[in-house]
Design a protein around this motif. Structure first.
Motif, PDB file in Angstrom:
ATOM      1  N   VAL A 154     -25.057 -42.400 -23.697  1.00  0.00           N
ATOM      2  CA  VAL A 154     -25.879 -42.657 -24.880  1.00  0.00           C
ATOM      3  C   VAL A 154     -27.210 -41.921 -24.772  1.00  0.00           C
ATOM      4  CG1 VAL A 154     -27.089 -44.436 -26.191  1.00  0.00           C
ATOM      5  CG2 VAL A 154     -24.781 -44.875 -25.338  1.00  0.00           C
ATOM      6  N   ALA A 155     -27.827 -41.951 -23.599  1.00  0.00           N
ATOM      7  CA  ALA A 155     -29.104 -41.270 -23.402  1.00  0.00           C
ATOM      8  C   ALA A 155     -28.973 -39.758 -23.609  1.00  0.00           C
ATOM      9  CB  ALA A 155     -29.648 -41.572 -22.013  1.00  0.00           C
ATOM     10  N   ALA A 156     -27.859 -39.205 -23.156  1.00  0.00           N
ATOM     11  CA  ALA A 156     -27.642 -37.758 -23.268  1.00  0.00           C
ATOM     12  C   ALA A 156     -27.271 -37.338 -24.685  1.00  0.00           C
ATOM     13  CB  ALA A 156     -26.541 -37.323 -22.298  1.00  0.00           C
ATOM     14  N   ALA A 157     -26.868 -38.306 -25.501  1.00  0.00           N
ATOM     15  CA  ALA A 157     -26.379 -37.981 -26.846  1.00  0.00           C
ATOM     16  C   ALA A 157     -27.441 -37.324 -27.716  1.00  0.00           C
ATOM     17  CB  ALA A 157     -25.861 -39.245 -27.531  1.00  0.00           C
ATOM     18  N   VAL A 158     -28.725 -37.643 -27.479  1.00  0.00           N
ATOM     19  CA  VAL A 158     -29.775 -37.061 -28.317  1.00  0.00           C
ATOM     20  C   VAL A 158     -29.734 -35.538 -28.229  1.00  0.00           C
ATOM     21  CG1 VAL A 158     -32.247 -36.898 -28.755  1.00  0.00           C
ATOM     22  CG2 VAL A 158     -31.250 -39.089 -28.089  1.00  0.00           C
ATOM     23  N   GLU A 159     -29.830 -35.006 -27.024  1.00  0.00           N
ATOM     24  CA  GLU A 159     -29.859 -33.550 -26.861  1.00  0.00           C
ATOM     25  C   GLU A 159     -28.493 -32.907 -27.077  1.00  0.00           C
ATOM     26  OE1 GLU A 159     -32.566 -31.432 -24.009  1.00  0.00           O
ATOM     27  OE2 GLU A 159     -32.469 -33.399 -23.038  1.00  0.00           O
ATOM     28  N   GLU A 160     -27.437 -33.595 -26.645  1.00  0.00           N
ATOM     29  CA  GLU A 160     -26.121 -32.963 -26.637  1.00  0.00           C
ATOM     30  C   GLU A 160     -25.358 -33.087 -27.961  1.00  0.00           C
ATOM     31  OE1 GLU A 160     -24.016 -34.610 -23.360  1.00  0.00           O
ATOM     32  OE2 GLU A 160     -25.406 -33.831 -21.841  1.00  0.00           O
ATOM     33  N   GLN A 178     -24.004 -40.562 -40.243  1.00  0.00           N
ATOM     34  CA  GLN A 178     -23.354 -39.375 -39.722  1.00  0.00           C
ATOM     35  C   GLN A 178     -23.625 -39.177 -38.235  1.00  0.00           C
ATOM     36  OE1 GLN A 178     -21.163 -37.629 -41.572  1.00  0.00           O
ATOM     37  NE2 GLN A 178     -20.639 -36.608 -39.649  1.00  0.00           N
ATOM     38  N   SER A 179     -24.791 -39.602 -37.763  1.00  0.00           N
ATOM     39  CA  SER A 179     -25.106 -39.470 -36.343  1.00  0.00           C
ATOM     40  C   SER A 179     -24.127 -40.284 -35.503  1.00  0.00           C
ATOM     41  CB  SER A 179     -26.542 -39.940 -36.077  1.00  0.00           C
ATOM     42  OG  SER A 179     -26.911 -39.753 -34.727  1.00  0.00           O
ATOM     43  N   LEU A 210     -29.050 -34.574 -31.968  1.00  0.00           N
ATOM     44  CA  LEU A 210     -30.084 -33.651 -32.426  1.00  0.00           C
ATOM     45  C   LEU A 210     -29.522 -32.327 -32.937  1.00  0.00           C
ATOM     46  CD1 LEU A 210     -33.007 -32.879 -32.872  1.00  0.00           C
ATOM     47  CD2 LEU A 210     -33.188 -32.309 -30.428  1.00  0.00           C
ATOM     48  N   PRO A 211     -28.646 -31.637 -32.199  1.00  0.00           N
ATOM     49  CA  PRO A 211     -28.173 -30.337 -32.689  1.00  0.00           C
ATOM     50  C   PRO A 211     -27.470 -30.415 -34.051  1.00  0.00           C
ATOM     51  CG  PRO A 211     -27.593 -30.648 -30.379  1.00  0.00           C
ATOM     52  CD  PRO A 211     -28.089 -31.967 -30.863  1.00  0.00           C
ATOM     53  N   ILE A 212     -26.612 -31.412 -34.220  1.00  0.00           N
ATOM     54  CA  ILE A 212     -25.871 -31.517 -35.480  1.00  0.00           C
ATOM     55  C   ILE A 212     -26.800 -31.927 -36.619  1.00  0.00           C
ATOM     56  CG2 ILE A 212     -24.022 -32.754 -36.676  1.00  0.00           C
ATOM     57  CD1 ILE A 212     -22.571 -32.952 -33.997  1.00  0.00           C
ATOM     58  N   TRP A 213     -27.656 -32.916 -36.352  1.00  0.00           N
ATOM     59  CA  TRP A 213     -28.586 -33.356 -37.391  1.00  0.00           C
ATOM     60  C   TRP A 213     -29.570 -32.251 -37.777  1.00  0.00           C
ATOM     61  CZ3 TRP A 213     -33.957 -33.879 -36.557  1.00  0.00           C
ATOM     62  CH2 TRP A 213     -34.667 -34.338 -37.665  1.00  0.00           C
ATOM     63  N   ALA A 214     -30.061 -31.517 -36.788  1.00  0.00           N
ATOM     64  CA  ALA A 214     -31.047 -30.476 -37.065  1.00  0.00           C
ATOM     65  C   ALA A 214     -30.506 -29.436 -38.038  1.00  0.00           C
ATOM     66  CB  ALA A 214     -31.485 -29.812 -35.760  1.00  0.00           C
ATOM     67  N   ILE A 253     -28.638 -41.288 -32.801  1.00  0.00           N
ATOM     68  CA  ILE A 253     -27.931 -41.966 -31.716  1.00  0.00           C
ATOM     69  C   ILE A 253     -28.565 -41.589 -30.375  1.00  0.00           C
ATOM     70  CG2 ILE A 253     -25.776 -41.946 -30.387  1.00  0.00           C
ATOM     71  CD1 ILE A 253     -25.400 -43.680 -32.693  1.00  0.00           C
ATOM     72  N   GLY A 254     -28.869 -42.602 -29.581  1.00  0.00           N
ATOM     73  CA  GLY A 254     -29.462 -42.381 -28.271  1.00  0.00           C
ATOM     74  C   GLY A 254     -30.972 -42.316 -28.269  1.00  0.00           C
ATOM     75  N   LEU A 255     -31.593 -42.260 -29.461  1.00  0.00           N
ATOM     76  CA  LEU A 255     -33.047 -42.116 -29.541  1.00  0.00           C
ATOM     77  C   LEU A 255     -33.761 -43.451 -29.334  1.00  0.00           C
ATOM     78  CD1 LEU A 255     -35.553 -40.389 -30.169  1.00  0.00           C
ATOM     79  CD2 LEU A 255     -35.146 -40.840 -32.608  1.00  0.00           C
ATOM     80  N   ASN A 256     -33.294 -44.466 -30.041  1.00  0.00           N
ATOM     81  CA  ASN A 256     -33.974 -45.760 -30.027  1.00  0.00           C
ATOM     82  C   ASN A 256     -33.088 -46.814 -29.357  1.00  0.00           C
ATOM     83  OD1 ASN A 256     -36.090 -44.601 -31.551  1.00  0.00           O
ATOM     84  ND2 ASN A 256     -34.967 -44.979 -33.448  1.00  0.00           N
ATOM     85  N   THR A 257     -33.139 -46.865 -28.047  1.00  0.00           N
ATOM     86  CA  THR A 257     -32.300 -47.819 -27.318  1.00  0.00           C
ATOM     87  C   THR A 257     -33.054 -49.112 -27.005  1.00  0.00           C
ATOM     88  OG1 THR A 257     -32.916 -46.726 -25.251  1.00  0.00           O
ATOM     89  CG2 THR A 257     -30.860 -46.011 -26.306  1.00  0.00           C
ATOM     90  N   SER A 258     -34.288 -49.210 -27.504  1.00  0.00           N
ATOM     91  CA  SER A 258     -35.069 -50.440 -27.375  1.00  0.00           C
ATOM     92  C   SER A 258     -36.002 -50.529 -28.577  1.00  0.00           C
ATOM     93  CB  SER A 258     -35.894 -50.439 -26.084  1.00  0.00           C
ATOM     94  OG  SER A 258     -36.946 -49.487 -26.156  1.00  0.00           O
ATOM     95  N   PHE A 259     -36.510 -51.740 -28.836  1.00  0.00           N
ATOM     96  CA  PHE A 259     -37.440 -51.921 -29.954  1.00  0.00           C
ATOM     97  C   PHE A 259     -38.730 -51.152 -29.709  1.00  0.00           C
ATOM     98  CE2 PHE A 259     -34.634 -55.530 -30.593  1.00  0.00           C
ATOM     99  CZ  PHE A 259     -34.536 -55.596 -31.974  1.00  0.00           C
ATOM    100  N   GLU A 260     -39.201 -51.150 -28.475  1.00  0.00           N
ATOM    101  CA  GLU A 260     -40.446 -50.450 -28.144  1.00  0.00           C
ATOM    102  C   GLU A 260     -40.317 -48.952 -28.410  1.00  0.00           C
ATOM    103  OE1 GLU A 260     -43.534 -49.895 -24.362  1.00  0.00           O
ATOM    104  OE2 GLU A 260     -41.600 -50.882 -24.068  1.00  0.00           O
TER     105      GLU A 260
END
Length: 345
Positions: free
Chosen positions: A308-314, A173-174, A317-321, A108-115
């Protein structure tokens, strides 16, 4: 002399027939759900039904959508490992429960565009492939996005904060962790059950791509869409390694090239479908591929984009890692060296 010549001819013919039989392939392919949308109907199924034409190989294919086959879409990797099907169209969010590294392609928050999605998926692709080979006797042949995952709700919402207290269908789960941070309850549910669950009030909101929602009739049971891209729902194609290793190098090369071409085609088609479906769902034109509805499209605020942008780090990522490191000690380290470097983490 004539008898000997006839014998040699007969043996040669038998050897040629045997070689021809050995060079032909018969593949069982497990596809996306029949009702999941136009990618399955217009791209995937026609491709596999005409695989001989696309590869130039002598191939006989039996293609079955996962729901028609009666196989849970969460079991794609287990089916590959068992050898029941030779090629499986993996539903990434669903099978990530069996192999957490797959979720690293699309937090979540990682891929917010196709590029961004293409760049991040390519960076982590080889690691996911190595995990599938090690744990599921399967080789990854390609990946593609179902499309930006947005939020559909039965009632009116003004933004992410309004999800608090609601029951939200999530794909992985993310997403469950993310909506949980917002005060909502993430509920895992097969795609085919969502429309009825929305109609009956079993769930209040649900996350999927606009094209899939249109194909599944979700706008009939919802009133509002919040078009903020949470992730891309990365799916892919994988082949059983026993099947792969039984093929010649030429067969492997032609099959891999053809499926890579299909994956590239779906990346472009997915973006086209997304834009069209957003218009269709809101009752706007042109609406070329879907059915017109009249959903209210909520304006996306800068505040929600920042969440959404902050969700990766906050959150993501931590839970998935922790989950991925429990399955493979080097998982997070590889992700940070590849995807993380591109993000500047």
């Amino acid at each position: 002399m004539l008898t000997r010549t006839a014998l040699v001819t007969a043996v040669s013919a038998a050897l040629m027939a045997s070689a021809a039989q050995a060079s032909s392939l018969s593949l069982q392919v497990l596809g996306q759900p029949a009702g999941s949308g136009l990618i399955a109907q217009q791209k995937e199924q026609p491709f596999f039904n005409n695989l001989a034409e696309h590869t130039g190989l002598d191939i006989n294919v039996q293609y079955l959508p996962v729901d028609v086959a009666g196989v849970p879409d969460t079991d794609g990797l287990r089916v590959l490992r068992s050898g029941l099907f030779d090629i499986v169209s993996l539903r990434g969010p669903q099978v990530s429960r069996d192999e957490p590294s797959i979720l690293g392609l699309d937090l979540i928050g990682l891929n917010t565009s196709f590029e961004a999605g293409r760049e991040h998926v390519d960076a982590f692709y080889d690691y996911v492939d190595s995990r599938l080979q090690e744990r599921f006797n399967a080789k990854l042949l390609g990946t593609w996005p179902a499309g930006p995952q947005v939020i559909f709700c039965r009632g009116e919402i003004g933004g992410l904060d309004d999800l608090r207290g609601k029951r939200v269908r999530v794909g992985d789960q993310s997403a469950a962790n993310f909506v949980g941070q917002l005060g909502a309850t993430g509920i895992s549910m097969p795609f085919g059950d969502v429309q009825q669950s929305l109609s009956r009030g079993v769930i209040d909101c649900a996350i999927t791509g606009p094209a899939s929602a249109n194909s599944g009739g979700w706008p009939e049971a919802t009133t509002t869409v919040l078009p903020i891209a949470l992730q891309l729902a990365i799916n892919g194609y994988a082949i059983n390694l026993d099947t792969w290793n039984s093929m010649t190098e030429e067969q492997q090369g032609k099959l891999e090239t053809a499926i890579a071409g299909l994956s590239d085609e779906i990346w472009a088609y997915s973006e086209e479908l997304y834009e069209d479906a957003m218009r269709c769902n809101a009752g706007e034109t042109p609406c070329e591929y879907g059915k017109p509805y009249s959903l209210t499209e909520v304006p996306v605020t800068d505040e929600d984009l920042a969440k959404v942008a902050a969700a990766v780090e906050e959150v993501s990522l931590p839970i998935w890692a922790r989950q991925c490191n429990a399955a493979a000690a080097d998982c997070e380290a590889v992700w940070r060296d590849t995807v993380g470097q591109k993000l500047g983490l």
